[in-house]
Design a protein around this motif. Structure first.
Motif, PDB file in Angstrom:
ATOM      1  N   THR A   1       0.747  -1.210   0.050  1.00 13.53           N
ATOM      2  CA  THR A   1       0.089   0.067   0.163  1.00 13.53           C
ATOM      3  C   THR A   1       0.694   1.484  -0.046  1.00 13.53           C
ATOM      4  O   THR A   1       0.136   2.362   0.262  1.00 13.53           O
ATOM      5  CB  THR A   1      -0.900  -0.010   1.365  1.00 13.53           C
ATOM      6  OG1 THR A   1      -0.352  -0.134   2.570  1.00 13.53           O
ATOM      7  CG2 THR A   1      -1.601  -1.067   1.127  1.00 13.53           C
ATOM      8  N   ILE A   2       2.078   1.166   0.027  1.00  9.42           N
ATOM      9  CA  ILE A   2       2.957   2.186  -0.007  1.00  9.42           C
ATOM     10  C   ILE A   2       3.244   3.093  -1.414  1.00  9.42           C
ATOM     11  O   ILE A   2       3.431   2.206  -2.370  1.00  9.42           O
ATOM     12  CB  ILE A   2       4.479   1.811   0.659  1.00  9.42           C
ATOM     13  CG1 ILE A   2       4.179   1.191   1.953  1.00  9.42           C
ATOM     14  CG2 ILE A   2       5.421   3.067   0.509  1.00  9.42           C
ATOM     15  CD1 ILE A   2       5.747   0.664   2.627  1.00  9.42           C
ATOM     16  N   ALA A   3       2.984   4.120  -1.523  1.00  9.03           N
ATOM     17  CA  ALA A   3       3.188   4.780  -2.884  1.00  9.03           C
ATOM     18  C   ALA A   3       4.646   5.331  -3.047  1.00  9.03           C
ATOM     19  O   ALA A   3       5.367   5.808  -2.018  1.00  9.03           O
ATOM     20  CB  ALA A   3       2.204   5.965  -2.561  1.00  9.03           C
ATOM     21  N   LEU A   4       4.795   5.219  -4.226  1.00  9.27           N
ATOM     22  CA  LEU A   4       6.260   5.623  -4.487  1.00  9.27           C
ATOM     23  C   LEU A   4       6.314   6.925  -5.367  1.00  9.27           C
ATOM     24  O   LEU A   4       5.553   7.080  -6.528  1.00  9.27           O
ATOM     25  CB  LEU A   4       7.159   4.529  -5.441  1.00  9.27           C
ATOM     26  CG  LEU A   4       8.467   4.918  -6.089  1.00  9.27           C
ATOM     27  CD1 LEU A   4       9.320   5.067  -5.011  1.00  9.27           C
ATOM     28  CD2 LEU A   4       8.624   3.572  -6.969  1.00  9.27           C
ATOM     29  N   GLY A   5       7.038   8.171  -4.981  1.00  3.92           N
ATOM     30  CA  GLY A   5       7.274   9.071  -5.488  1.00  3.92           C
ATOM     31  C   GLY A   5       8.823   9.152  -6.028  1.00  3.92           C
ATOM     32  O   GLY A   5       9.518   8.303  -5.743  1.00  3.92           O
ATOM     33  N   ILE A   6       8.840  10.076  -7.042  1.00  2.00           N
ATOM     34  CA  ILE A   6      10.147   9.829  -7.895  1.00  2.00           C
ATOM     35  C   ILE A   6      10.596  11.387  -7.815  1.00  2.00           C
ATOM     36  O   ILE A   6       9.928  12.228  -8.532  1.00  2.00           O
ATOM     37  CB  ILE A   6      10.162   9.463  -9.101  1.00  2.00           C
ATOM     38  CG1 ILE A   6       9.394   7.746  -9.105  1.00  2.00           C
ATOM     39  CG2 ILE A   6      11.194   9.305 -10.011  1.00  2.00           C
ATOM     40  CD1 ILE A   6       9.352   7.235 -10.259  1.00  2.00           C
TER      41      ILE A   6
ATOM     42  N   GLY B   1       1.020  15.182  -5.417  1.00  2.00           N
ATOM     43  CA  GLY B   1       0.550  14.469  -6.505  1.00  2.00           C
ATOM     44  C   GLY B   1      -0.460  13.422  -6.035  1.00  2.00           C
ATOM     45  O   GLY B   1      -0.410  12.866  -5.108  1.00  2.00           O
ATOM     46  N   ASN B   2      -1.071  12.895  -6.864  1.00  2.00           N
ATOM     47  CA  ASN B   2      -2.091  11.898  -6.860  1.00  2.00           C
ATOM     48  C   ASN B   2      -1.514  10.401  -7.098  1.00  2.00           C
ATOM     49  O   ASN B   2      -0.582  10.479  -7.616  1.00  2.00           O
ATOM     50  CB  ASN B   2      -3.359  11.829  -7.929  1.00  2.00           C
ATOM     51  CG  ASN B   2      -3.944  13.332  -7.714  1.00  2.00           C
ATOM     52  OD1 ASN B   2      -4.262  13.647  -6.440  1.00  2.00           O
ATOM     53  ND2 ASN B   2      -4.415  14.155  -8.657  1.00  2.00           N
ATOM     54  N   GLU B   3      -1.911   9.552  -6.426  1.00  2.00           N
ATOM     55  CA  GLU B   3      -1.479   8.284  -6.494  1.00  2.00           C
ATOM     56  C   GLU B   3      -2.476   7.251  -7.876  1.00  2.00           C
ATOM     57  O   GLU B   3      -3.429   7.228  -7.807  1.00  2.00           O
ATOM     58  CB  GLU B   3      -1.703   7.337  -5.266  1.00  2.00           C
ATOM     59  CG  GLU B   3      -0.962   8.061  -4.124  1.00  2.00           C
ATOM     60  CD  GLU B   3      -1.145   7.533  -2.733  1.00  2.00           C
ATOM     61  OE1 GLU B   3      -1.946   6.516  -2.614  1.00  2.00           O
ATOM     62  OE2 GLU B   3      -0.411   8.049  -1.547  1.00  2.00           O
TER      63      GLU B   3
ATOM     64  N   ILE C   1       2.263   4.818  -8.011  1.00  2.00           N
ATOM     65  CA  ILE C   1       3.074   5.617  -8.149  1.00  2.00           C
ATOM     66  C   ILE C   1       2.185   7.064  -7.880  1.00  2.00           C
ATOM     67  O   ILE C   1       1.109   7.281  -8.132  1.00  2.00           O
ATOM     68  CB  ILE C   1       3.377   5.771  -9.648  1.00  2.00           C
ATOM     69  CG1 ILE C   1       4.296   4.378  -9.857  1.00  2.00           C
ATOM     70  CG2 ILE C   1       3.919   6.923 -10.169  1.00  2.00           C
ATOM     71  CD1 ILE C   1       5.721   4.688  -9.597  1.00  2.00           C
ATOM     72  N   VAL C   2       3.180   8.091  -7.395  1.00  2.00           N
ATOM     73  CA  VAL C   2       2.662   9.455  -7.150  1.00  2.00           C
ATOM     74  C   VAL C   2       3.009  10.480  -8.440  1.00  2.00           C
ATOM     75  O   VAL C   2       3.988  10.430  -8.714  1.00  2.00           O
ATOM     76  CB  VAL C   2       3.298  10.061  -5.793  1.00  2.00           C
ATOM     77  CG1 VAL C   2       2.739  11.469  -5.696  1.00  2.00           C
ATOM     78  CG2 VAL C   2       2.958   9.051  -4.770  1.00  2.00           C
ATOM     79  N   ILE C   3       2.048  10.872  -8.922  1.00  2.00           N
ATOM     80  CA  ILE C   3       2.280  11.753 -10.183  1.00  2.00           C
ATOM     81  C   ILE C   3       1.703  13.289  -9.860  1.00  2.00           C
ATOM     82  O   ILE C   3       0.455  13.327  -9.406  1.00  2.00           O
ATOM     83  CB  ILE C   3       1.842  10.918 -11.441  1.00  2.00           C
ATOM     84  CG1 ILE C   3       2.157   9.589 -11.727  1.00  2.00           C
ATOM     85  CG2 ILE C   3       2.019  11.975 -12.487  1.00  2.00           C
ATOM     86  CD1 ILE C   3       1.404   9.070 -12.786  1.00  2.00           C
TER      87      ILE C   3
END
Length: 284
Positions: free
Chosen positions: A78-83, A112-114, A282-284
């Motif tokens: 459930t962990i979101a990845l930002g870049i 950002g949204n997931e 992913i966070v965008i």
């Protein structure tokens, strides 16, 4: 809590630039900053964060290799990845429309949204952008052995490889014995630096693209290089692109290949590519 993981060796940014990054990140409330010290350290950091149940969002600050290392740990969770891209190519970040400017990318990572995207595996090794055998794998190998990072050094490795490279032989699952310039597995649409190896790839369609490039003369290969940046590689006569949800091939053990730009060598004769639909947040 948001956790930042910075690879200080990514790209070719100055020490002053990196110090500026650290100063900005240390001022963000309810966050942790971790700095990698050796290959594989990011994986150890993420596994500890998962075990401690502290992170709700992990932000990778580095190149495609750093993103791969962290993404491999958080996929399926459930962990979101930002870049925040500071690497040489930044293929996945560019496909996702993440800014190459630090401040803008930081804002995206925080606010950002997931979205869920597909992930791939090369036997048991996960990847998210592209993988390949042949010319691009040879370039990745030479680039990895070089002293510098950045676009200039990648172009230098490409030109050096072109002088001696011939072709790569593969046995495909359909019985075809292929003698190719390169074969790329594309989840995202580009290698990085806006070199579009598979212009129509979609990270959310539960399929990936296989890009087969046949041997060609100097003129054809030159046209190929130009078409990468014009998003027209699919129009080249020596290029065949098809979509699938699985792929298999047989190669000699010790053959060079790359996963998200990382240079590796095959340990098995049979290579199986699988896709896992909507497997990474992913966070965008």
């Amino acid at each position: 809590m948001i956790c930042f993981i910075l690879n200080p060796n990514s790209g070719n940014k100055s020490n002053r630039y990196r110090m500026g990054i650290l100063e900005k990140l240390q001022k963000i409330p309810n966050s942790q900053l971790h700095i990698t010290k050796y290959p594989g350290h990011a994986k150890e950091i993420v596994q500890n964060l998962i075990n401690e149940h502290k992170a709700t969002r992990i932000v990778a600050i580095g190149g495609d290799g750093t993103v791969n290392e962290i993404g491999a740990c958080v996929q399926g969770t459930t962990i979101a990845l930002g870049i925040i891209p500071i690497g040489s190519g930044n293929g996945l970040a560019r496909h996702l429309g993440i800014s190459m400017q630090f401040n803008k990318a930081l804002k995206q990572a925080l606010k950002g949204n997931e979205h869920l995207i597909d992930t791939l595996s090369w036997n048991d090794k996960p990847f998210f952008c592209t993988a390949g055998i042949g010319f691009d794998a040879e370039v990745a190998s030479k680039f990895a052995r070089g002293n510098g990072r950045g676009l200039f050094n990648y172009i230098k490795a490409t030109l050096q490889t072109f002088k001696t490279y011939q072709s790569t032989k593969l046995n495909l699952a359909n019985g075809e014995l292929a003698d190719l310039f390169s074969l790329t597995i594309a989840n995202a649409n580009q290698y990085g630096n806006n070199a579009f190896i598979s212009p129509f790839s979609n990270l959310q369609d539960a399929q990936f693209e296989v890009v087969k490039i046949k041997k060609g003369n100097i003129w054809q290969i030159g046209q190929l290089g130009i078409s990468l940046f014009l998003k027209t590689i699919n129009k080249q006569h020596i290029v065949d692109i098809f979509s699938t949800d699985s792929f298999e091939m047989r190669v000699a053990i010790g053959t060079k290949f790359h996963l998200d730009g990382e240079s590796l060598q095959t340990e098995d004769e049979i290579i199986k590519i699988k896709i896992f639909a909507k497997n990474l947040k992913i966070v965008i």
